[in-house]
Motif scaffolding. Structure first.
Motif, PDB file in Angstrom:
ATOM      1  N   ALA B   1      24.894 -47.806 -10.608  1.00 22.25           N
ATOM      2  CA  ALA B   1      25.425 -48.804  -9.683  1.00 22.25           C
ATOM      3  C   ALA B   1      26.903 -48.528  -9.428  1.00 22.25           C
ATOM      4  CB  ALA B   1      25.256 -50.205 -10.261  1.00 22.25           C
ATOM      5  N   GLN B   2      27.308 -48.899  -8.223  1.00 22.22           N
ATOM      6  CA  GLN B   2      28.710 -48.694  -7.886  1.00 22.22           C
ATOM      7  C   GLN B   2      29.527 -49.925  -8.253  1.00 22.22           C
ATOM      8  OE1 GLN B   2      26.282 -48.417  -5.381  1.00 22.22           O
ATOM      9  NE2 GLN B   2      26.056 -46.209  -5.500  1.00 22.22           N
ATOM     10  N   THR B   3      30.749 -49.692  -8.640  1.00 19.54           N
ATOM     11  CA  THR B   3      31.674 -50.794  -8.875  1.00 19.54           C
ATOM     12  C   THR B   3      32.972 -50.495  -8.151  1.00 19.54           C
ATOM     13  OG1 THR B   3      32.503 -49.779 -10.904  1.00 19.54           O
ATOM     14  CG2 THR B   3      30.721 -51.353 -11.140  1.00 19.54           C
ATOM     15  N   VAL B   4      33.604 -51.547  -7.683  1.00 16.90           N
ATOM     16  CA  VAL B   4      34.880 -51.425  -6.985  1.00 16.90           C
ATOM     17  C   VAL B   4      35.846 -52.394  -7.633  1.00 16.90           C
ATOM     18  CG1 VAL B   4      36.067 -51.619  -4.779  1.00 16.90           C
ATOM     19  CG2 VAL B   4      33.699 -50.813  -4.847  1.00 16.90           C
ATOM     20  N   THR B   5      37.007 -51.914  -8.008  1.00 18.54           N
ATOM     21  CA  THR B   5      37.980 -52.733  -8.731  1.00 18.54           C
ATOM     22  C   THR B   5      39.306 -52.794  -7.981  1.00 18.54           C
ATOM     23  OG1 THR B   5      36.982 -52.099 -10.848  1.00 18.54           O
ATOM     24  CG2 THR B   5      39.194 -53.053 -10.918  1.00 18.54           C
ATOM     25  N   GLN B   6      39.744 -54.002  -7.739  1.00 21.97           N
ATOM     26  CA  GLN B   6      41.069 -54.220  -7.172  1.00 21.97           C
ATOM     27  C   GLN B   6      41.873 -54.960  -8.238  1.00 21.97           C
ATOM     28  OE1 GLN B   6      39.078 -55.462  -3.086  1.00 21.97           O
ATOM     29  NE2 GLN B   6      41.303 -55.387  -2.852  1.00 21.97           N
ATOM     30  N   SER B   7      42.866 -54.305  -8.771  1.00 20.75           N
ATOM     31  CA  SER B   7      43.557 -54.827  -9.948  1.00 20.75           C
ATOM     32  C   SER B   7      44.663 -55.821  -9.625  1.00 20.75           C
ATOM     33  CB  SER B   7      44.143 -53.662 -10.752  1.00 20.75           C
ATOM     34  OG  SER B   7      45.040 -52.934  -9.947  1.00 20.75           O
ATOM     35  N   GLN B   8      44.952 -56.008  -8.344  1.00 23.33           N
ATOM     36  CA  GLN B   8      46.032 -56.909  -7.944  1.00 23.33           C
ATOM     37  C   GLN B   8      45.450 -58.129  -7.240  1.00 23.33           C
ATOM     38  OE1 GLN B   8      47.025 -53.697  -5.541  1.00 23.33           O
ATOM     39  NE2 GLN B   8      48.993 -53.249  -6.488  1.00 23.33           N
ATOM     40  N   PRO B   9      45.309 -59.253  -7.919  1.00 25.47           N
ATOM     41  CA  PRO B   9      44.743 -60.442  -7.273  1.00 25.47           C
ATOM     42  C   PRO B   9      45.629 -60.956  -6.136  1.00 25.47           C
ATOM     43  CG  PRO B   9      44.777 -60.685  -9.652  1.00 25.47           C
ATOM     44  CD  PRO B   9      45.585 -59.459  -9.335  1.00 25.47           C
ATOM     45  N   GLU B  10      46.944 -60.881  -6.342  1.00 28.28           N
ATOM     46  CA  GLU B  10      47.876 -61.384  -5.331  1.00 28.28           C
ATOM     47  C   GLU B  10      49.082 -60.461  -5.229  1.00 28.28           C
ATOM     48  OE1 GLU B  10      47.047 -66.211  -5.812  1.00 28.28           O
ATOM     49  OE2 GLU B  10      49.051 -65.374  -6.070  1.00 28.28           O
ATOM     50  N   MET B  11      49.561 -60.324  -4.008  1.00 23.12           N
ATOM     51  CA  MET B  11      50.785 -59.567  -3.780  1.00 23.12           C
ATOM     52  C   MET B  11      51.566 -60.220  -2.652  1.00 23.12           C
ATOM     53  SD  MET B  11      49.866 -55.565  -4.177  1.00 23.12           S
ATOM     54  CE  MET B  11      51.599 -55.167  -4.376  1.00 23.12           C
ATOM     55  N   SER B  12      52.854 -59.970  -2.662  1.00 18.44           N
ATOM     56  CA  SER B  12      53.676 -60.448  -1.558  1.00 18.44           C
ATOM     57  C   SER B  12      54.644 -59.354  -1.145  1.00 18.44           C
ATOM     58  CB  SER B  12      54.430 -61.713  -1.956  1.00 18.44           C
ATOM     59  OG  SER B  12      55.338 -61.433  -2.998  1.00 18.44           O
ATOM     60  N   VAL B  13      55.059 -59.422   0.101  1.00 21.72           N
ATOM     61  CA  VAL B  13      55.973 -58.410   0.643  1.00 21.72           C
ATOM     62  C   VAL B  13      56.827 -59.064   1.710  1.00 21.72           C
ATOM     63  CG1 VAL B  13      54.294 -57.654   2.386  1.00 21.72           C
ATOM     64  CG2 VAL B  13      56.094 -56.078   1.631  1.00 21.72           C
ATOM     65  N   GLN B  14      58.028 -58.601   1.834  1.00 23.09           N
ATOM     66  CA  GLN B  14      58.895 -59.106   2.892  1.00 23.09           C
ATOM     67  C   GLN B  14      58.497 -58.465   4.217  1.00 23.09           C
ATOM     68  OE1 GLN B  14      60.617 -61.849   0.881  1.00 23.09           O
ATOM     69  NE2 GLN B  14      61.544 -61.421   2.876  1.00 23.09           N
ATOM     70  N   GLU B  15      58.641 -59.250   5.246  1.00 24.25           N
ATOM     71  CA  GLU B  15      58.361 -58.745   6.592  1.00 24.25           C
ATOM     72  C   GLU B  15      59.147 -57.463   6.826  1.00 24.25           C
ATOM     73  OE1 GLU B  15      59.387 -61.638   9.508  1.00 24.25           O
ATOM     74  OE2 GLU B  15      58.147 -60.745  11.082  1.00 24.25           O
ATOM     75  N   ALA B  16      58.491 -56.502   7.453  1.00 25.54           N
ATOM     76  CA  ALA B  16      59.049 -55.190   7.821  1.00 25.54           C
ATOM     77  C   ALA B  16      59.068 -54.188   6.663  1.00 25.54           C
ATOM     78  CB  ALA B  16      60.448 -55.294   8.405  1.00 25.54           C
ATOM     79  N   GLU B  17      58.751 -54.627   5.473  1.00 25.23           N
ATOM     80  CA  GLU B  17      58.722 -53.688   4.355  1.00 25.23           C
ATOM     81  C   GLU B  17      57.315 -53.119   4.175  1.00 25.23           C
ATOM     82  OE1 GLU B  17      62.479 -55.368   1.758  1.00 25.23           O
ATOM     83  OE2 GLU B  17      60.454 -55.552   0.939  1.00 25.23           O
ATOM     84  N   THR B  18      57.215 -52.228   3.194  1.00 26.60           N
ATOM     85  CA  THR B  18      55.954 -51.517   2.940  1.00 26.60           C
ATOM     86  C   THR B  18      55.321 -52.014   1.654  1.00 26.60           C
ATOM     87  OG1 THR B  18      56.680 -49.531   4.111  1.00 26.60           O
ATOM     88  CG2 THR B  18      54.937 -49.247   2.469  1.00 26.60           C
ATOM     89  N   VAL B  19      54.014 -52.122   1.661  1.00 21.78           N
ATOM     90  CA  VAL B  19      53.294 -52.572   0.470  1.00 21.78           C
ATOM     91  C   VAL B  19      52.062 -51.692   0.280  1.00 21.78           C
ATOM     92  CG1 VAL B  19      51.919 -54.280   1.763  1.00 21.78           C
ATOM     93  CG2 VAL B  19      52.321 -54.591  -0.696  1.00 21.78           C
ATOM     94  N   THR B  20      51.695 -51.487  -0.969  1.00 21.91           N
ATOM     95  CA  THR B  20      50.515 -50.679  -1.293  1.00 21.91           C
ATOM     96  C   THR B  20      49.549 -51.495  -2.136  1.00 21.91           C
ATOM     97  OG1 THR B  20      51.754 -48.597  -1.214  1.00 21.91           O
ATOM     98  CG2 THR B  20      49.665 -48.580  -2.396  1.00 21.91           C
ATOM     99  N   LEU B  21      48.302 -51.540  -1.676  1.00 24.96           N
ATOM    100  CA  LEU B  21      47.244 -52.252  -2.396  1.00 24.96           C
ATOM    101  C   LEU B  21      46.356 -51.232  -3.095  1.00 24.96           C
ATOM    102  CD1 LEU B  21      46.206 -54.856   0.340  1.00 24.96           C
ATOM    103  CD2 LEU B  21      48.119 -54.926  -1.260  1.00 24.96           C
ATOM    104  N   SER B  22      46.029 -51.488  -4.343  1.00 23.61           N
ATOM    105  CA  SER B  22      45.281 -50.531  -5.147  1.00 23.61           C
ATOM    106  C   SER B  22      43.788 -50.807  -5.144  1.00 23.61           C
ATOM    107  CB  SER B  22      45.774 -50.558  -6.602  1.00 23.61           C
ATOM    108  OG  SER B  22      47.142 -50.243  -6.674  1.00 23.61           O
ATOM    109  N   CYS B  23      43.030 -49.732  -5.288  1.00 18.01           N
ATOM    110  CA  CYS B  23      41.574 -49.860  -5.381  1.00 18.01           C
ATOM    111  C   CYS B  23      41.037 -48.647  -6.136  1.00 18.01           C
ATOM    112  CB  CYS B  23      40.955 -49.908  -3.986  1.00 18.01           C
ATOM    113  SG  CYS B  23      39.134 -49.870  -3.973  1.00 18.01           S
ATOM    114  N   THR B  24      40.186 -48.894  -7.095  1.00 17.20           N
ATOM    115  CA  THR B  24      39.477 -47.805  -7.762  1.00 17.20           C
ATOM    116  C   THR B  24      37.986 -48.115  -7.706  1.00 17.20           C
ATOM    117  OG1 THR B  24      39.676 -48.865  -9.922  1.00 17.20           O
ATOM    118  CG2 THR B  24      41.364 -47.243  -9.331  1.00 17.20           C
ATOM    119  N   TYR B  25      37.192 -47.077  -7.805  1.00 16.57           N
ATOM    120  CA  TYR B  25      35.751 -47.270  -7.705  1.00 16.57           C
ATOM    121  C   TYR B  25      35.048 -46.317  -8.652  1.00 16.57           C
ATOM    122  CZ  TYR B  25      36.129 -43.125  -4.769  1.00 16.57           C
ATOM    123  OH  TYR B  25      36.411 -41.864  -4.295  1.00 16.57           O
ATOM    124  N   ASP B  26      33.806 -46.605  -8.869  1.00  8.50           N
ATOM    125  CA  ASP B  26      33.022 -45.754  -9.761  1.00  8.50           C
ATOM    126  C   ASP B  26      31.677 -45.497  -9.105  1.00  8.50           C
ATOM    127  OD1 ASP B  26      31.595 -45.974 -13.102  1.00  8.50           O
ATOM    128  OD2 ASP B  26      32.300 -44.259 -11.942  1.00  8.50           O
TER     129      ASP B  26
END
Lengths: 117, 111
Positions: B1-26
């Motif tokens: 079976a496949q699993t998908v994990t997002q380790s960051q429940p919540e994130m915030s970023v200032q307008e115009a800045e850059t943000v990276t959301l993480s994801c790993t899978y198996d």
């Protein structure tokens, strides 16, 4: 293109009644449609896979007699919540895979919020 | 079976800045697709970006790009020049026989 329409968007019903939710692919054919349930602030939980012309495949723990799925045509799948109870209140989302594409993504309906009183 | 994990429940970023959301899978599959979907307050699921596993080149869609590391089974989403309208839940998803979603990351873009 690739629009999925879901109806109704909101429904309120009394406990013990049945509610039908429709999912239509408007501009493509979908041999397979999927029904998800989403609780507040949680991810989508796959309930069942709806296959045109055959029985739906239900995920473990989903009552097939409670959640009746019919996929009678290549553009329409319906989910009927039978004898609804307050614990069935949730957000239900359908999605469809375009049979003519090989890109794998699903296209989603707008969702249906069910409230059982 | 496949699993998908997002380790960051919540994130915030200032307008115009850059943000990276993480994801790993198996998965044990070799051919598959990966997606990022956005779910704004309207609850409509919107496809943000798609990556084919057989392609080494990272997908890019305007301000959205991914960093796909197949060997590490990692699939992060970078949002550049964040806008207030980017505020939403973001779901990473794996597509083999079925679409499997991660738990989601709630992104808040602050003015």
């Amino acid at each position: 293109g690739a629009v999925v329409s879901q109806h109704p968007s909101r429904v309120i019903c009394k406990s013990g009644t049945s509610v039908k939710i429709e999912c239509r692919s408007l501009d493509f054919q979908a041999t397979t449609m999927f029904w998800y349930r989403q609780f507040p602030k949680q991810s989508l939980m796959l309930m069942a896979t709806s296959n045109e012309g055959s029985k739906a495949t239900y995920e473990q723990g989903v009552e097939k007699d409670k959640f009746l799925i019919n996929h009678a045509s290549l553009t329409l799948s319906t989910l009927t919540v039978t004898s609804a109870h307050p614990e069935d209140s949730s957000f239900y989302i359908c999605s469809a895979r375009d049979s003519g594409r090989a890109t794998g993504e699903l296209f989603f309906g707008e969702g249906s919020r069910l409230t059982v009183l | 079976a496949q699993t998908v994990t997002q380790s960051q429940p919540e994130m915030s970023v200032q307008e115009a800045e850059t943000v990276t959301l993480s994801c790993t899978y198996d998965t044990s599959e070799s051919n598959y697709y990966l997606f990022w979907y956005k779910q704004p307050p309207s609850r409509q699921m919107i496809l943000v970006i798609r990556q084919e596993a057989y392609k080494q080149q990272n997908a890019t869609e305007n301000r959205f790009s991914v960093n796909f590391q197949k060997a590490a089974k990692s699939f992060s989403l970078k949002i550049s020049d964040s806008q207030l309208g980017d505020t939403a839940m973001y779901f990473c998803a794996f597509s083999g026989n079925m679409l499997t979603f991660g738990g989601g990351t709630r992104l808040m873009v602050k003015p």
